[in-house]
Scaffold this active site. Structure first.
Site, short mmCIF file in Angstrom:
data_model
loop_
_atom_site.label_atom_id
_atom_site.label_comp_id
_atom_site.label_asym_id
_atom_site.label_seq_id
_atom_site.Cartn_x
_atom_site.Cartn_y
_atom_site.Cartn_z
N ASN A 175 0.85 -1.37 -0.17
CA ASN A 175 -0.30 -0.03 -0.04
C ASN A 175 0.81 1.15 0.09
OD1 ASN A 175 -2.14 2.08 1.27
ND2 ASN A 175 -3.00 0.46 0.45
N ALA A 223 -3.71 2.50 4.30
CA ALA A 223 -2.22 3.23 4.63
C ALA A 223 -2.12 4.31 3.47
CB ALA A 223 -1.20 2.05 4.56
N HIS A 225 -1.32 4.48 0.25
CA HIS A 225 -2.15 4.82 -1.09
C HIS A 225 -3.64 4.99 -0.68
CE1 HIS A 225 -4.08 3.25 -4.70
NE2 HIS A 225 -2.94 3.83 -5.59
N CYS A 226 -4.09 4.42 0.26
CA CYS A 226 -5.42 4.54 0.60
C CYS A 226 -5.96 6.01 0.91
CB CYS A 226 -5.98 3.70 1.91
SG CYS A 226 -5.86 1.94 1.55
N ILE A 227 -5.12 6.68 1.55
CA ILE A 227 -5.39 8.00 1.69
C ILE A 227 -4.97 9.00 0.69
CG2 ILE A 227 -5.16 7.64 4.24
CD1 ILE A 227 -2.67 9.11 4.46
#
Length: 241
Positions: A175, A223, A225-227
């Site tokens: 991520n 994490a 990449h998610c945000i």
């Protein structure tokens, strides 16, 4: 360039907050780019692309009844072809244990260049050993939009990372966020952190690769990449010609 946006329903109705479903429209408006809207529910972390027409995703997420009433693979592939220019959609089955996103692929496998994808090799005691082993095996049998068999690159997994409730957390080193000059890798205080960061650094020789503590982020879900959702930079005038 253009802005493409989809519908959003709080990761399958789990976390619905006022205004969340309007963010994409506001970002598209501020970009000043031509904008295209699709009614399919889809989150950015559910897809990864090589930038050359090949997309990775999971059945657990894209075909989940909590998002779109269980569409077929063919129906989803048709949407991705029109919306994003997908020429090949490669389907993994499912994601990590206790992942509230229902198997976002950005915690499972990522392209590092066309034809090459990185995933995790289960470390000792990893609760996702069977899932991670299946992912590596399945990727090794896939071909991209250019007809190439994928090169599968493996890095260690974090192993068992427990939350405050004692349950395994969906911790993942893949991520990571790719910036113009750096790659930011989530770390969790695992004995495998340094090895994972070093392995990823070897895959991005033109960028500085750094590990940053992400356990607090993971407690809220996801994490780096998610945000984030990267936006391509416009080409310089000389290159645009």
């Amino acid at each position: 360039m253009a802005a493409v946006r989809f519908a959003f329903n709080g990761w399958g109705g789990k976390y619905q907050l006022p205004g969340d479903d309007q963010v994409a429209a506001r970002v598209a408006e501020r970009s000043g780019l031509p904008a295209f809207q699709f009614h399919q529910v889809l989150e950015g972390g559910a897809l990864d692309t090589d930038g050359d027409g090949t997309f990775l995703t999971t059945r657990q997420c894209l075909l989940n009844a909590n998002r779109a009433g269980q569409p077929s693979e063919a129906a989803m592939e048709a949407v991705l072809a029109v919306a994003l220019g997908a020429r090949a959609v490669l389907w993994l089955d499912r994601g990590l244990e206790n992942d509230h996103t229902d198997g976002h692929v950005d915690t499972l496998a990522r392209f590092v260049r066309p034809g090459s994808v990185v995933c995790m090799r289960p470390s000792s005691g990893d609760p996702n050993e069977a899932v991670l082993s299946a992912i590596a095996r399945d990727l090794g049998e896939m071909r991209d939009a250019a007809g190439r068999r994928l090169e599968v690159l493996q890095i260690p997994s974090p192993g068992l990372i427990q939350g405050e409730d004692g349950r395994p957390m969906p911790a993942s080193y893949v991520n990571f966020y790719i910036g113009n000059r750096a790659v930011v890798v989530p770390t969790y205080g695992s004995p495998h952190d340094d090895a994972a960061v070093a392995a990823l650094a070897a895959l991005f020789p033109g960028r500085r690769t750094v590990g940053v503590a992400a356990r607090a982020l993971l407690g809220g879900g996801g994490a780096f990449h998610c945000i984030t959702q990267q936006e391509p930079a416009p080409a310089p005038a000389a290159e645009a010609t």
